[in-house]
Design a protein around this motif. Structure first.
Motif, short mmCIF file in Angstrom:
data_model
loop_
_atom_site.label_atom_id
_atom_site.label_comp_id
_atom_site.label_asym_id
_atom_site.label_seq_id
_atom_site.Cartn_x
_atom_site.Cartn_y
_atom_site.Cartn_z
N LEU A 156 -104.72 -6.38 29.81
CA LEU A 156 -103.55 -6.69 28.79
C LEU A 156 -104.25 -6.63 27.45
O LEU A 156 -105.29 -7.06 27.22
CB LEU A 156 -103.20 -8.11 29.34
N MET A 157 -103.13 -6.29 26.58
CA MET A 157 -103.50 -6.23 25.08
C MET A 157 -102.53 -7.22 24.61
O MET A 157 -101.41 -6.91 24.80
CB MET A 157 -103.45 -4.98 24.45
N GLU A 158 -103.00 -8.41 23.86
CA GLU A 158 -101.99 -9.38 23.21
C GLU A 158 -102.56 -9.47 21.96
O GLU A 158 -103.93 -9.66 21.36
CB GLU A 158 -101.95 -10.51 23.83
N TYR B 260 -106.56 -10.54 18.24
CA TYR B 260 -106.11 -9.82 19.28
C TYR B 260 -107.19 -9.78 20.37
O TYR B 260 -108.26 -10.01 20.12
CB TYR B 260 -105.60 -8.55 19.05
N GLU B 261 -106.72 -9.69 21.68
CA GLU B 261 -107.88 -9.36 22.64
C GLU B 261 -107.34 -8.58 23.80
O GLU B 261 -105.92 -8.41 23.98
CB GLU B 261 -107.86 -10.80 23.44
N GLY C 262 -97.51 -8.50 23.63
CA GLY C 262 -98.40 -8.14 24.69
C GLY C 262 -97.90 -6.89 25.66
O GLY C 262 -96.76 -6.75 25.77
N TYR C 263 -99.01 -6.16 25.89
CA TYR C 263 -98.65 -4.89 26.89
C TYR C 263 -99.65 -4.52 27.84
O TYR C 263 -100.87 -4.89 27.35
CB TYR C 263 -98.04 -3.74 25.74
N GLY C 264 -99.25 -3.78 28.73
CA GLY C 264 -100.57 -3.73 29.90
C GLY C 264 -100.89 -2.35 29.40
O GLY C 264 -100.32 -1.15 29.07
N ILE C 265 -102.37 -2.40 29.17
CA ILE C 265 -103.04 -1.00 28.70
C ILE C 265 -102.99 0.06 30.09
O ILE C 265 -102.82 1.34 29.91
CB ILE C 265 -104.56 -1.23 28.87
#
Length: 540
Positions: A312-314, A291-292, A510-513
């Motif tokens: 972004l967290m993916e 993940y990043e 994927g989602y926006g922090i």
């Protein structure tokens, strides 16, 4: 003309007053420097406690030393007699506490000051809050006290002393040593009105953090949210990685990229719009759970939920699918809420969302049928879909197909109803170029989006690992690009080579922090959870 000159003088008066105040502050600094007390030569200060810690320690110490002691009963007594009894009780309590003092060394910004002859009070603010400081000439010395009286709101002080409770009941620090650590040469916003202008707040976030405690709490909470996500994923066996921000091919999402030029190689590059394609390369390389959490950049508009650069967290996990991603997402969101807020019930803008209950799961077709009454299973062609779109006054483009129009119906009529956590599954293939087809119906893909509060919070797939199918979809995207769709992808040949080596079945999220932080801090706009949001230059 005389009248105009008087008006000009009136308009200039506030600026002239401000300039005079700023001049006085610089003169005070010069006086300190001439006396060998330059605060800017101090390189460190031994801060032993934060203000909140000092208060907590004192309360615990007080409870231990004064256990069993009751408040004197002064009911029915004359005011003078009652005051005498209460004063005597206070002095006894104070003597007990002073015999076993809690010594502290705090540091922070002076936010208020009351000078009263031989003794004064000020309030010192640090990371964790504020505390009152009692500054007496006899305790700190005449010279230090004289300097303190000339100090300004905004100056940063180090204070050594011991904690006590005033007769009014306020826990305070009795200073025995005061050290100015930095001289404030600017003037903070007026105390009573605070800093309320949103444009200034966003441009001068440092001032916003000083003046508005709730803003500081929001960004402390944001840091906790990110660290909790990392903690959760580490517990699930995920490895955190970093991938390039400057790329030749900005793929992995439907968005227009920012473009730049790399002088050393004389090549045009783009800022990444997604983390996806590089993370999938790592899955190919055998890093099974990666993940990043990183910044991505999309050359699009500004509104309450969008900023051109955002976090972004993916993540990608080998040997699972979008069902596994739904379970992971639900558990992760629930864990973050519980750890950060101490509850799984989220209140945003007065609306409660219960993350403790199982998240609803519904297909996009069923969602449109539920809220619009149109069943796309019964629509056989693109022309039929366009006809029903015209009937419902849904605007579409000439090149749109049935799947595109289904998505337009969903966006137009359904999203606003999805307040409680809801997984919307099985999207049309037209809007999902990187997703694996559903085996039972190749017109749809194994994809879901998580909605809360009517917002899209998360996007996830059973990742496409068929390189032949992927190349065809890239070709379809390039055809859209040729038609003028600036958000369409182009073929990434290096990524295609990686897929041809072989990628295992994989699930991705994927989602926006930033949007998650908005929900968990009850913040109206994305700018409220970005320390330094994108702003138009003042000289434009």
């Amino acid at each position: 003309m005389a009248e105009q000159n008087q008006q000009n003088q009136k308009n200039q008066q506030p600026e002239q007053d401000l300039n005079q105040l700023l001049k006085v502050r610089r003169e005070k600094l010069a006086t300190l420097q001439e006396a060998g007390k330059d605060p800017f030569v101090i390189t460190k200060y031994d801060q032993t406690h934060h203000t909140a810690d000092a208060k907590e320690l004192y309360i615990a110490h007080e409870a231990e030393l004064l256990a069993g002691r009751t408040e004197p009963n002064v009911d029915g007594l004359e005011e003078a007699e009652a005051r005498e009894i209460l004063n005597a009780d206070y002095n006894e309590r104070r003597a007990i506490m002073d015999a076993s003092p809690i010594e502290v060394s705090i540091a922070g910004r002076m936010m208020s000051k009351r000078v009263m002859g031989k003794a004064s009070f000020c309030n010192i603010q640090d990371l964790k809050g504020k505390i009152q400081v009692y500054v007496a000439r006899d305790a700190v010395g005449e010279e230090t006290y004289a300097d303190f009286k000339k100090s300004d709101i905004g100056d940063i002080y180090g204070v050594k002393g011991y904690v006590f409770r005033t007769k009014a009941g306020e826990i305070s620090v009795h200073a025995v040593e005061m050290t100015m650590l930095s001289k404030s040469l600017q003037i903070l916003p007026e105390k009573f009105h605070g800093l309320t202008n949103t444009d200034i707040r966003y441009r001068q976030r440092y001032t916003d953090l000083i003046m508005n405690e709730e803003v500081k709490d929001t960004f402390i909470k944001r840091s906790q949210i990110i660290s909790t996500i990392r903690k959760y994923l580490a517990g699930e066996g995920f490895m955190e990685v970093e991938t390039p921000m400057l790329v030749a091919n900005a793929g992995g999402a439907a968005a227009r990229p920012f473009e730049t030029h790399f002088n050393a190689l004389d090549e045009d590059l783009k800022l990444r719009i997604s983390l996806e394609l590089y993370l999938k390369r790592l899955i190919v390389g055998g890093l099974e759970r990666v993940y990043e959490i990183g910044r991505v950049f999309r050359n699009e508009g500004l509104d309450t939920r969008h900023n051109p650069e955002f976090t972004l967290m993916e993540l990608y996990q080998a040997y699972t699918d979008y069902n596994g991603m739904m379970d992971l997402t639900e558990n992760m969101f629930r864990y973050v809420a519980q750890e950060v807020l101490g509850t799984t019930k989220i209140v945003y803008n007065g609306i409660e969302m219960d993350w403790g209950k199982p998240f609803e799961r519904i297909t996009m077709i069923d969602a449109v049928k539920k809220y619009v009454g149109v069943d796309f299973n019964e629509i056989a062609s693109d022309d039929e879909a366009k006809a029903i779109a015209k009937e419902k006054h849904v605007e579409f483009e000439k090149h749109h197909k049935k799947g595109d129009i289904l998505n337009l119906f969903f966006e137009e009529f359904v999203e606003e109803h999805l307040i409680q956590p809801t997984f919307v599954m099985d999207h049309p293939i037209e809007i999902s170029p990187l997703t694996k087809k559903k085996p039972e119906d190749p017109n749809y893909v194994e994809r879901f989006e998580l909605f809360m509060n009517g917002w899209e919070m998360c996007n996830a797939y059973s990742e496409l690992n068929d390189p032949i199918d992927q190349r065809e979809r890239f070709k379809a995207q390039e055809a859209l690009l040729a038609l003028g769709d600036e958000e369409a992808n182009t073929t990434d040949e290096d990524f295609m080579y990686a897929l041809e080596l072989g990628m295992p079945p994989t699930g991705g999220i994927g989602y926006g922090i930033d949007r998650l932080c908005m929900l968990l801090t009850d913040s109206y706009a994305i700018r409220d959870v970005l320390l330094f949001p994108t702003m138009k230059s003042l000289d434009k």
